[in-house]
Structure formats: structure tokens, C-alpha cells
Design a protein around this motif. Structure first.
Motif, PDB file in Angstrom:
ATOM      1  N   VAL A   1       0.845  -1.191   0.000  1.00 14.97           N
ATOM      2  CA  VAL A   1       0.000   0.000   0.000  1.00 14.97           C
ATOM      3  C   VAL A   1       0.881   1.242   0.000  1.00 14.97           C
ATOM      4  N   ILE A   2       0.469   2.226  -0.759  1.00 13.63           N
ATOM      5  CA  ILE A   2       1.180   3.502  -0.862  1.00 13.63           C
ATOM      6  C   ILE A   2       0.297   4.573  -0.230  1.00 13.63           C
ATOM      7  N   ASN A   3       0.908   5.462   0.547  1.00 14.50           N
ATOM      8  CA  ASN A   3       0.147   6.488   1.256  1.00 14.50           C
ATOM      9  C   ASN A   3      -0.760   7.291   0.320  1.00 14.50           C
ATOM     10  N   ASP A   4      -1.838   7.823   0.893  1.00 13.52           N
ATOM     11  CA  ASP A   4      -2.901   8.498   0.170  1.00 13.52           C
ATOM     12  C   ASP A   4      -2.403   9.659  -0.692  1.00 13.52           C
ATOM     13  N   VAL A   5      -3.168   9.912  -1.738  1.00 11.43           N
ATOM     14  CA  VAL A   5      -3.007  11.120  -2.547  1.00 11.43           C
ATOM     15  C   VAL A   5      -4.384  11.753  -2.713  1.00 11.43           C
ATOM     16  N   PHE A   6      -4.401  13.014  -3.077  1.00 12.38           N
ATOM     17  CA  PHE A   6      -5.612  13.682  -3.554  1.00 12.38           C
ATOM     18  C   PHE A   6      -5.146  14.642  -4.637  1.00 12.38           C
ATOM     19  N   HIS A   7      -5.153  14.128  -5.856  1.00 16.34           N
ATOM     20  CA  HIS A   7      -4.505  14.846  -6.958  1.00 16.34           C
ATOM     21  C   HIS A   7      -5.333  14.707  -8.218  1.00 16.34           C
ATOM     22  N   THR A   8      -5.440  15.800  -8.942  1.00 18.22           N
ATOM     23  CA  THR A   8      -6.116  15.801 -10.239  1.00 18.22           C
ATOM     24  C   THR A   8      -5.092  15.956 -11.353  1.00 18.22           C
ATOM     25  N   PHE A   9      -5.074  14.970 -12.242  1.00 18.96           N
ATOM     26  CA  PHE A   9      -4.313  15.056 -13.484  1.00 18.96           C
ATOM     27  C   PHE A   9      -5.227  15.765 -14.482  1.00 18.96           C
ATOM     28  N   GLN A  10      -4.844  16.942 -14.878  1.00 16.37           N
ATOM     29  CA  GLN A  10      -5.727  17.746 -15.719  1.00 16.37           C
ATOM     30  C   GLN A  10      -5.742  17.260 -17.166  1.00 16.37           C
ATOM     31  N   ARG A  11      -6.815  17.635 -17.847  1.00 14.06           N
ATOM     32  CA  ARG A  11      -6.962  17.314 -19.264  1.00 14.06           C
ATOM     33  C   ARG A  11      -5.712  17.747 -20.029  1.00 14.06           C
ATOM     34  N   GLY A  12      -5.208  16.853 -20.867  1.00 14.95           N
ATOM     35  CA  GLY A  12      -3.995  17.133 -21.632  1.00 14.95           C
ATOM     36  C   GLY A  12      -2.723  16.655 -20.952  1.00 14.95           C
ATOM     37  N   HIS A  13      -2.784  16.377 -19.648  1.00 13.45           N
ATOM     38  CA  HIS A  13      -1.631  15.822 -18.937  1.00 13.45           C
ATOM     39  C   HIS A  13      -1.573  14.309 -19.148  1.00 13.45           C
ATOM     40  N   ARG A  14      -0.466  13.719 -18.763  1.00  8.58           N
ATOM     41  CA  ARG A  14      -0.299  12.274 -18.811  1.00  8.58           C
ATOM     42  C   ARG A  14      -0.043  11.738 -17.402  1.00  8.58           C
ATOM     43  N   VAL A  15      -0.472  10.508 -17.169  1.00  8.58           N
ATOM     44  CA  VAL A  15      -0.155   9.805 -15.926  1.00  8.58           C
ATOM     45  C   VAL A  15       1.066   8.933 -16.185  1.00  8.58           C
ATOM     46  N   MET A  16       2.041   9.014 -15.292  1.00  8.50           N
ATOM     47  CA  MET A  16       3.269   8.219 -15.435  1.00  8.50           C
ATOM     48  C   MET A  16       3.512   7.417 -14.169  1.00  8.50           C
ATOM     49  N   ILE A  17       3.973   6.191 -14.330  1.00 11.59           N
ATOM     50  CA  ILE A  17       4.465   5.361 -13.228  1.00 11.59           C
ATOM     51  C   ILE A  17       5.934   5.060 -13.503  1.00 11.59           C
ATOM     52  N   GLN A  18       6.780   5.320 -12.523  1.00  8.81           N
ATOM     53  CA  GLN A  18       8.185   4.943 -12.611  1.00  8.81           C
ATOM     54  C   GLN A  18       8.461   3.840 -11.594  1.00  8.81           C
ATOM     55  N   VAL A  19       9.281   2.876 -12.002  1.00  8.93           N
ATOM     56  CA  VAL A  19       9.670   1.764 -11.127  1.00  8.93           C
ATOM     57  C   VAL A  19      11.194   1.678 -11.126  1.00  8.93           C
ATOM     58  N   GLN A  20      11.773   1.601  -9.949  1.00  5.74           N
ATOM     59  CA  GLN A  20      13.230   1.502  -9.806  1.00  5.74           C
ATOM     60  C   GLN A  20      13.532   0.698  -8.547  1.00  5.74           C
ATOM     61  N   SER A  21      14.809   0.434  -8.301  1.00  3.44           N
ATOM     62  CA  SER A  21      15.169  -0.408  -7.155  1.00  3.44           C
ATOM     63  C   SER A  21      16.110   0.271  -6.174  1.00  3.44           C
ATOM     64  N   SER A  22      16.284   1.551  -6.304  1.00  4.99           N
ATOM     65  CA  SER A  22      17.062   2.306  -5.322  1.00  4.99           C
ATOM     66  C   SER A  22      16.545   3.736  -5.320  1.00  4.99           C
ATOM     67  N   TRP A  23      16.766   4.412  -4.187  1.00  3.16           N
ATOM     68  CA  TRP A  23      16.290   5.795  -4.000  1.00  3.16           C
ATOM     69  C   TRP A  23      17.193   6.406  -2.945  1.00  3.16           C
ATOM     70  N   PHE A  24      18.397   6.701  -3.318  1.00  2.00           N
ATOM     71  CA  PHE A  24      19.513   6.926  -2.407  1.00  2.00           C
ATOM     72  C   PHE A  24      19.857   8.403  -2.277  1.00  2.00           C
ATOM     73  N   PRO A  25      20.283   8.862  -1.097  1.00  2.00           N
ATOM     74  CA  PRO A  25      20.401   8.126   0.168  1.00  2.00           C
ATOM     75  C   PRO A  25      19.185   8.235   1.089  1.00  2.00           C
ATOM     76  N   TYR A  26      18.034   8.674   0.505  1.00  2.00           N
ATOM     77  CA  TYR A  26      16.796   8.616   1.295  1.00  2.00           C
ATOM     78  C   TYR A  26      16.641   7.215   1.869  1.00  2.00           C
ATOM     79  N   ILE A  27      16.768   6.213   1.009  1.00  2.00           N
ATOM     80  CA  ILE A  27      16.694   4.810   1.424  1.00  2.00           C
ATOM     81  C   ILE A  27      18.083   4.194   1.297  1.00  2.00           C
ATOM     82  N   ASP A  28      18.450   3.400   2.294  1.00  2.00           N
ATOM     83  CA  ASP A  28      19.755   2.739   2.243  1.00  2.00           C
ATOM     84  C   ASP A  28      19.813   1.759   1.079  1.00  2.00           C
ATOM     85  N   ARG A  29      21.000   1.388   0.685  1.00  2.00           N
ATOM     86  CA  ARG A  29      21.172   0.471  -0.437  1.00  2.00           C
ATOM     87  C   ARG A  29      20.872  -0.966  -0.012  1.00  2.00           C
ATOM     88  N   ASN A  30      20.117  -1.662  -0.827  1.00  2.00           N
ATOM     89  CA  ASN A  30      19.907  -3.094  -0.630  1.00  2.00           C
ATOM     90  C   ASN A  30      21.094  -3.826  -1.257  1.00  2.00           C
TER      91      ASN A  30
END
Length: 645
Positions: free
Chosen positions: A573-602
Motif C-alpha cells: 500500500v502507498i500512502n494516500d493522494v488527492f490529486h487531479t491530473f488535468q486534461r492534456g496531462h499524462r499519468v506516469m508510473i516509474q519503477v526503480q530499485s534504489s532511491w539513495f540516500p533517502y533509502i539505504d542500499r539493498n
């Protein structure tokens, strides 16, 4: 001196100045200094007293109290209490704070402001325990927790502080938000209103981890100072931040190497809670005891929980604090306010912008006005505040919305599926074949940065940062919708459902929801460019990001390795959002396996305790994300219908 002599003096002055009536050039008036004026108002309208308030077990807690000068038996004021582990400085009855409430309007309205060093911190006696576990029963005087300390403090103040009206409110942000929440448990009869703001609710989830992935930069920087022992009460008011020796935090933590080096190189065994974190890598009894949510019961006071959509430290807390109080205390006044704010941004900024996002106006004013109205109503008998059950800011369209529950009741579930050619649709994938996956190489030696900003500290701007710096990396998968033909509003939690595999035996998975602007924004002009305004055409604005440590896919208490090459479901589960993607915008999902140094390295090699991983455990691995009909990867969202649907 004779009249004639005086005349000679005047003539001499005229000769020097050119005219008897000439004056020095008028000096321009000094610009107003609101901070100085506020401090002066407090000093001239309040009197400060310092008390050592006795607790039931004999410990005394240091408390500074500021009483309006006109408080009398005939004119009484409510008490507004804040309990903190960070110091109630300045110490000394003749030394005053420059601010007592969230803004100057509180001080002019008039309250008795009380600030307390919690047990074992700064000038208070006793032993300090981080996120002190809440006791289930308290049969004796020695059975204390933070709710009993709050109860005893309120009881003493209403009986001993002159000029109070026997009504008390509590508020606090972050760690003081936790003390606000627990202070409401088994409420003292005089406690009428509480406002936990960005409260810590469960320390495994707030601050320390994100789905088991360790929040490295925040925990390291925070505990390097806060975690130092305080064996005796002290009036030391200094906060000594860690000196990294470089402005580049990414490089500093990369050169740190395995987490086991943190203590041997820098902490030298002097940070007790860091050792606790290392000893408890999983969600065990140590962490479960620091989950206050099941204990939020027997609350009689009205509650206003406050949070920020872009609070990277404690957003789990306000969402779940509101929900737990709602379920476990039926019938009480329980409200939620969430704005487009970073951690504490509703008080510390005007809330008009953050990073690469502009919200159009000073959104913090809404909080300041309504929170004061909340306390005035419950503590002073003022007008009822114009507050709904949930007052939430809709990002993307930049407007406040009002609901009778959160999440809204009329949302419908939808799924954003990963598709070939980096596309994203609301329809499930079709087709067959071995190519129904996307893959990338994850290298712990070159982790994906969580921000493009060069900073040694903890940045807040990344929560709305343009993600083009990440989407152009080969170790970040990108899925993008077609331009929307109408507005799309998402409200509530998200759920990631990823079918994945790895050539290693452990992996992290980071999912980011991104709003992509059109290449040419409506209204953008040459005049804007000449005025130096940023051209946000094509900007990929982060809406929400969440990491997940793959070893915890079945249990946060009992981690297990991946089997190399075997497709495996990872759901979180990912924490809540309340967001409107306006007409003409695009929805994007990015997937990765690190987010450093916010998150330590696996290390990507499964080891029982990542805090004890060796340099040799860190390996490159190839990760796959599947998108076949049988192993479809998607993000589940909640869509809020528009008024015309």
C-alpha cells in the motif's frame, strides 16, 4: 550670555549650515519587522514562570508557562500545552520565547501557553525512552507512560497556575505530535481539544522505515545529534548538527559503504537508539511496542489532526491517527486537515509552493485561521469553526475540498496496468510470449538518487521534484498514459501490485506516481520567459513515491529471500493522494530499485540483517517487471467522480 552674544552664535551657525531653518535629510522609515514586533508583544503582554511539576512516581518535569498579564480571577484564560523532547528553551524566567503559538494571532487572542521538557530530556528528571511504549494497565504509581505524565501535568496546572479557566488544549508537530496523541488517551476531564500535527504513530513506519526499507539520511542525521545521552538535567539549548565534511550527501553516504560502518566510523557506540535500530531490522516486539495506534482509546477531547501531502517524515502518522481515533472513539469530534505542505510547512512556510510545484496562494493561512477557531471554540466558547470532517487540499487543481469522511465514500476502484512500449492504460494486458516483461540492471555502486539537488541534509523539495533526471536513467522503468481527454482525480491510498524477478536474492522496489505536463503549457508566454519564470512544459512532477523492501513481501516480521529468476508477487500500500491530473496531462508510473540516500542500499544478496551486510554482499542484479495477462503488474487507484459524472 547677552542677547547680542546669542545672536552672534546664531549667525555663526547660519554661516555653517546655510540657513537657520535647515534640517538634516529625513531618514526613510524602517521597514516593519514582524518577528521583532511579535517578540516585543509577547514580552510586554505575558509573564513567564518556570515550574517543576511533580509526577505520580516522584519525578519532576520542567515546564515554562507564559501567562497573560491581565489574567485574574475575573478574567481567566485556557491553557495551551506543548510537550517536547527538543527543549523548551530559553531557560530563565527573564528569557522569553519569540513565538508562543502557531502564529501571532494566538498570542493576541490570549492563552496561557505552557511548554514542557518531557521526562528525561533537558531540564526534566527521569529516564527518556524514545517513543515510550504505552502501558496497557497502570495499577501503581510507578507505572508511568506519556499519557500519565500528561494527565499529571494537566491536573497540577489547572490547580496551581493562576488565572486559568480549567480548560486545556494540547498541540505539537512531529515528535511533539506524538506526545499530543498519547496525551489524549484516557483524557483528563479538563482536556477539551487536541491537535496532533504530523504525529509519529508507529516508529517502524514513521521516520525510520518505508515498508521495511531504512530511511538512511534522516535517521543518521537526526540521531547523530538527538541520540546523544543526557545523564543529568541540563539547560544546554544547542543543537549540534552532524558535519558531513561535504555538501554532497549522495557521495558521503556512498563512501560510507555498508551501514555497519556508521557506528565504527562516526558514532563510536555513543548513540544508543542507533544500536537499537541495528539490533531490530524487522518489525518485532521492539517496534510493535512503539505503535501507539491501538492505544488511542478513551479520548474525550475534540481532535483536529493535521498533515501534509508532501511530508516525507511523518505522513503515515496523521492518516492512521485520524483513522484509529475515528474507529476507536465513536461519537467524539474528530477531524482531519491535509494541505500541500512539507513537514510542519503549515506553520513554517506560507504554503504557496514547494520545489517544482506552485499552489497558487498561501495555503497555510487556511490552517492558521481554522486551527485557531478550533481552539477558541473548545477552550474559550467562541464561534463554532467552519470545519468539516475532512478538510483536504486537492493538488493539481490547487483548491480546498470538504468531505464528510476520508477517503471520500464515493470513489471507484481502477487499475493502471503496465503495457508494452512503456505505455500505461486502464485495461488489462493481452497477448503472450517471452517478451512480456521489462528489465534493468540494478547496481548498488550507482544507486538512483532520490533528488537532483546537491545537499548533505534532508531535502523536502524532492516530494514535488521534476523526475526527468530519473526517468532518463536505464535503471528506471517508465510507463506513461496517452494525454488525458478529461480530468482524472485520484483520492485515497494507492496499491502497487508488481510481478517481479531478480537474479539476486533480495531487492527493493520503488514505485512513483508522476504527473506529466504537456510540452506547451496553456497560458505560457514570451513575457513569462523574459521575466525569468520557469517553463514547466513537459515537467514530470512527483505526486507520490513509495519504496518497498522485497524481503518483507509476505511478512514484516519474518523476511525471506527471493528465488533467483522466479516471478514473484510484491504487493504493498502507498500512502494516500488527492490529486487531479488535468486534461492534456499524462499519468506516469516509474519503477526503480534504489532511491539513495533517502533509502539505504539493498545489497541484493539476502542476509539476515542488512545493517550487518558486508561489502562483498553488494552485487549487481538484473530485475524484471512482468506485464503478461497471467502476471500483470499494475497500480490500483481510487478515482473520485467529477460532479457531472
Amino acid at each position: 550670555m547677552s542677547f547680542a552674544s546669542r545672536g552672534l552664535v546664531v549667525l555663526a551657525l547660519v554661516a555653517l549650515t546655510g540657513t537657520a531653518s535647515a534640517q538634516a535629510p529625513a531618514q526613510p522609515p524602517k521597514p516593519p519587522d514582524p518577528a521583532a514586533e511579535r517578540a516585543e508583544y509577547i514580552r510586554s503582554h505575558y509573564s513567564k514562570f518556570e515550574y517543576r511539576i511533580p509526577m505520580r512516581d516522584g519525578a519532576h518535569l520542567f515546564t515554562s508557562v507564559y501567562v497573560p498579564n491581565d489574567a485574574t480571577a475575573a478574567k481567566r484564560y485556557p491553557i495551551l500545552l506543548s510537550r517536547t523532547p527538543y527543549t523548551v528553551a530559553p531557560y530563565g524566567a527573564d528569557r522569553y520565547k519569540n513565538a508562543l503559538g502557531p502564529n501571532a494571532a494566538y498570542e493576541k487572542e490570549g492563552f496561557i501557553f505552557a511548554f514542557q521538557d518531557v521526562r528525561g530530556q533537558h531540564m526534566s528528571e527521569g529516564e527518556f525512552v524514545n517513543m515510550r511504549p504505552q502501558l496497557g494497565s497502570k495499577p501503581g504509581a510507578k507505572d508511568i507512560d506519556e499519557s500519565t505524565d500528561t494527565y499529571d501535568t494537566i491536573d497540577w496546572m489547572v490547580k496551581n497556575v493562576p488565572g486559568n479557566n480549567n480548560r486545556v488544549g494540547i498541540w505539537g508537530i512531529s515528535y511533539p505530535g506524538f506526545y499530543t496523541s498519547v496525551g489524549a488517551i484516557d483524557s483528563h476531564p479538563a482536556l477539551k481539544a487536541v491537535s496532533p500535527q504530523a504525529p509519529i504513530a508507529d516508529w517502524f513506519w514513521d521516520d525510520m522505515h518505508r515498508h521495511g526499507a531504512f530511511n538512511l539520511v534522516l535517521a543518521f542525521d537526526f540521531f547523530s545529534s538527538f541520540g546523544k545521552a543526557r545523564p543529568q538535567p541540563t539547560a544546554n539549548e544547542a543543537w549540534e548538527p552532524f558535519e558531513h565534511g561535504t555538501p554532497d550527501g549522495y557521495q558521503f553516504f556512498l563512501e560510507l559503504g555498508p551501514l555497519s560502518n556508521a557506528d565504527s566510523r562516526y558514532f563510536k557506540g555513543g548513540i544508543a537508539f542507533w544500536k537499537d535500530v541495528i539490533a531490530h531490522p524487522n518489525y518485532d516486539d521492539f517496534w510493535k511496542a512503539r505503535n501507539v495506534l491501538p492505544h488511542l482509546r478513551n479520548i474525550k477531547a475534540a481532535v483536529l489532526t493535521v498533515g501534509g501531502w508532501y511530508d516525507t517524515e511523518d505522513f503515515y502518522g496523521p492518516l492512521h491517527t485520524y483513522s484509529a481515533i475515528e474507529k476507536q472513539n465513536p461519537g467524539i469530534t474528530n477531524m482531519l486537515m491535509i494541505g500541500p505542505w512539507s513537514h510542519g510547512g503549515w506553520q513554517r512556510t506560507d504554503g504557496s509552493s514547494l520545489g517544482d510545484a506552485d499552489f497558487g496562494f498561501a495555503t497555510s493561512n487556511t490552517y492558521l485561521e481554522l486551527s485557531l477557531a478550533f481552539f477558541k471554540y473548545h477552550l474559550k466558547g467562541g464561534d463554532k469553526p467552519d470545519l468539516p470532517e475532512a478538510m483536504v487540499f486537492e493538488t493539481g487543481t490547487n483548491r480546498w475540498r470538504r468531505f464528510d469522511s476520508w477517503p471520500p465514500k464515493n470513489v471507484r476502484e481502477a487499475r493502471l496496468y503496465f503495457q508494452p512500449k512503456e505505455s500505461l492504460t486502464f485495461t488489462a494486458p493481452a497477448g503472450s510470449g517471452a517478451s512480456l516483461f521489462d528489465e534493468f540492471i540494478s547496481d548498488p555502486a550507482r544507486p538512483v538518487p532520490y533528488t537532483a539537488e546537491i545537499t548533505a541534509g534532508w531535502t523536502k523539495k524532492y516530494m514535488t521534484e521534476d523526475q526527468r533526471f530519473a526517468s532518463r536513467r536505464p535503471d528506471v522503468l517508465v510507463y506513461t498514459s496517452e494525454p488525458l481527454d478529461k480530468d482524472l482525480t485520484l483520492a485515497g491510498p494507492l496499491e502497487a501490485n508488481l510481478w517481479v524477478s531478480t537474479t539476486g536474492t533480495d531487492a527493493d522496489w520503488v514505485v512513483k506516481l508522476v504527473d506529466v505536463n504537456p510540452g506547451k503549457l496553456p497560458g505560457w508566454s514570451k513575457a513569462d520567459e523574459e521575466a525569468g519564470k520557469p517553463n514547466r512544459g513537459g515537467q514530470q512532477t512527483l505526486v507520490r513515491g513509495e519504496p518497498f523492501r522485497g524481503r518483507f513481501r509476505d511478512s514484516y516480521s519474518e523476511p525471506k529471500p527471493f528465488k533467483p529468476g522466479e516471478p514473484t508477487l510484491v504487493h504493498f500500500v502507498i500512502n494516500d493522494v488527492f490529486h487531479t491530473f488535468q486534461r492534456g496531462h499524462r499519468v506516469m508510473i516509474q519503477v526503480q530499485s534504489s532511491w539513495f540516500p533517502y533509502i539505504d542500499r539493498n545489497p541484493q544478496t539476502f542476509v539476515p540483517n542488512i545493517f550487518e551486510a558486508k561489502e562483498s554482499d553488494f552485487i549487481r542484479a538484473t530485475h524484471r517487471v512482468y506485464r503478461s495477462p497471467s502476471n500483470a503488474s499494475f497500480v490500483k487507484v481510487n478515482v473520485l467522480p467529477s460532479a457531472d459524472e
